[in-house]
Design an enzyme around this catalytic site. Structure first.
Site, PDB file in Angstrom:
ATOM      1  N   SER A 200       0.806  -1.221   0.000  1.00  0.00           N
ATOM      2  CA  SER A 200       0.000   0.000   0.000  1.00  0.00           C
ATOM      3  C   SER A 200       0.833   1.262   0.000  1.00  0.00           C
ATOM      4  O   SER A 200       0.468   2.263  -0.631  1.00  0.00           O
ATOM      5  CB  SER A 200      -0.949   0.000   1.207  1.00  0.00           C
ATOM      6  OG  SER A 200      -1.783  -1.132   1.193  1.00  0.00           O
ATOM      7  N   HIS A 246       0.660   4.508   4.369  1.00  0.00           N
ATOM      8  CA  HIS A 246      -0.068   5.187   3.299  1.00  0.00           C
ATOM      9  C   HIS A 246       0.362   6.648   3.168  1.00  0.00           C
ATOM     10  O   HIS A 246       0.627   7.135   2.067  1.00  0.00           O
ATOM     11  CB  HIS A 246      -1.573   5.114   3.568  1.00  0.00           C
ATOM     12  CG  HIS A 246      -2.110   3.718   3.489  1.00  0.00           C
ATOM     13  ND1 HIS A 246      -3.465   3.444   3.520  1.00  0.00           N
ATOM     14  CD2 HIS A 246      -1.504   2.513   3.379  1.00  0.00           C
ATOM     15  CE1 HIS A 246      -3.663   2.141   3.439  1.00  0.00           C
ATOM     16  NE2 HIS A 246      -2.475   1.557   3.362  1.00  0.00           N
TER      17      HIS A 246
END
Length: 295
Positions: A200, A246
């Protein structure tokens, strides 16, 4: 008549790539003026050219041999502009298969963890113990079928066009730098014994670079902004997600992506790879700082 004229004007305001009719674009070849998308545009001395004009050469009718075709960011134009994205997806899937086959012992050896006590061996393990490889290997591990499916679909959708626009070397640099930045921020801010894994961070870096690229090409920013907002809502709204990875990947992707697509031609490689190196320096500093805190 007015209605037909209005329809024609609407069609002209949203041209589509002559090789990919499903893609709207605001860029045209400087030689033939055909609309071209990021995957098709080749950097020229002034503006961009389509692949057909590049093959035809400089207007003499002979193939162009003096200069190799370049992408928007200065990378080499390749026959398969999505090859590296396919390789990355393949590596993630291969690691996931090994995870399923070997079990938790494999995942626990390579996922990201800062400092944790292992009762079985009576010792600590993690990045703080010098296992810095975890910052990289964690980018290729996933926690389940939904996790890897979501990430690989995102990688295919975002990564392919971005690879075509940047070229393989710059695209890989962006991917790795973003992933490491996400791992470093997770290591710095998360609890030492909190495990983290997934692609991610790198994918959020691709999101950030895509937004920069679309802004550079004057594309409609609303789709990518909406997608980013949705992903950020999920990031902070769903328990168990390492939001640090993230955010770290996104910030690194924006910074590195900006250097990739805005660097002036005369110093392009120096600025692009120099910026990437500076981001990696920040990664090292964050890692050393956190290690000193846990020692």
């Amino acid at each position: 008549m007015d209605q037909a004229a209005s329809s024609a004007q609407g069609a002209q305001s949203s041209p589509v790539c002559y090789r990919h009719p499903d893609r709207e674009t605001g860029i045209r070849c400087t030689r033939c003026e055909r609309p071209i998308c990021p995957e098709c545009m080749v950097s020229a001395s002034v503006g961009f050219q389509c692949p057909d004009c590049v093959r035809e050469g400089s207007g003499t009718g002979h193939p162009a041999t003096a200069a190799q075709p370049r992408t928007l960011a200065g990378g080499t134009v390749t026959a398969d502009p999505r090859l590296l994205t396919k390789v990355l997806i393949g590596l993630n899937l291969a690691f996931f298969v090994v995870q399923r086959a070997v079990g938790d012992s494999f995942t626990e050896r390579f996922y990201l963890i800062g400092h944790a006590y292992v009762p079985l061996f009576g010792s600590f393990e993690g990045v703080a113990e010098g296992q810095y490889y975890r910052l990289l290997t964690a980018m290729f591990l996933h926690g389940g079928y939904i996790h890897i499916a979501f990430n690989m679909l995102s990688l295919w959708w975002i990564g392919g066009p971005l690879e075509a626009a940047l070229g393989r070397a710059r695209y890989l640099t962006l991917y790795v730098v973003s992933g490491l930045a996400g791992s470093a921020l997770t290591y710095l801010l998360a609890a030492p014994n909190q495990g983290s894994l997934g692609a991610s961070g790198a994918i959020f870096g691709l999101f950030g670079a895509t937004a920069v690229l679309m802004r550079r090409l004057n594309y409609d920013m609303r789709p990518v902004i909406a997608l980013l907002v949705i992903n950020l809502i999920i990031t902070f709204g769903v328990p168990g997600i390492a939001w640090q990875a993230h955010i770290g990947g996104l910030v690194a992707g924006v910074i590195t992506g900006y250097a990739m697509v805005h660097a002036p031609r005369e110093h392009r490689s120096l600025i692009q790879y120099g910026t990437s190196a500076l981001v990696l320096v920040v990664v090292v500093v964050l890692t050393v700082l956190r290690t000193s805190q846990l020692s």
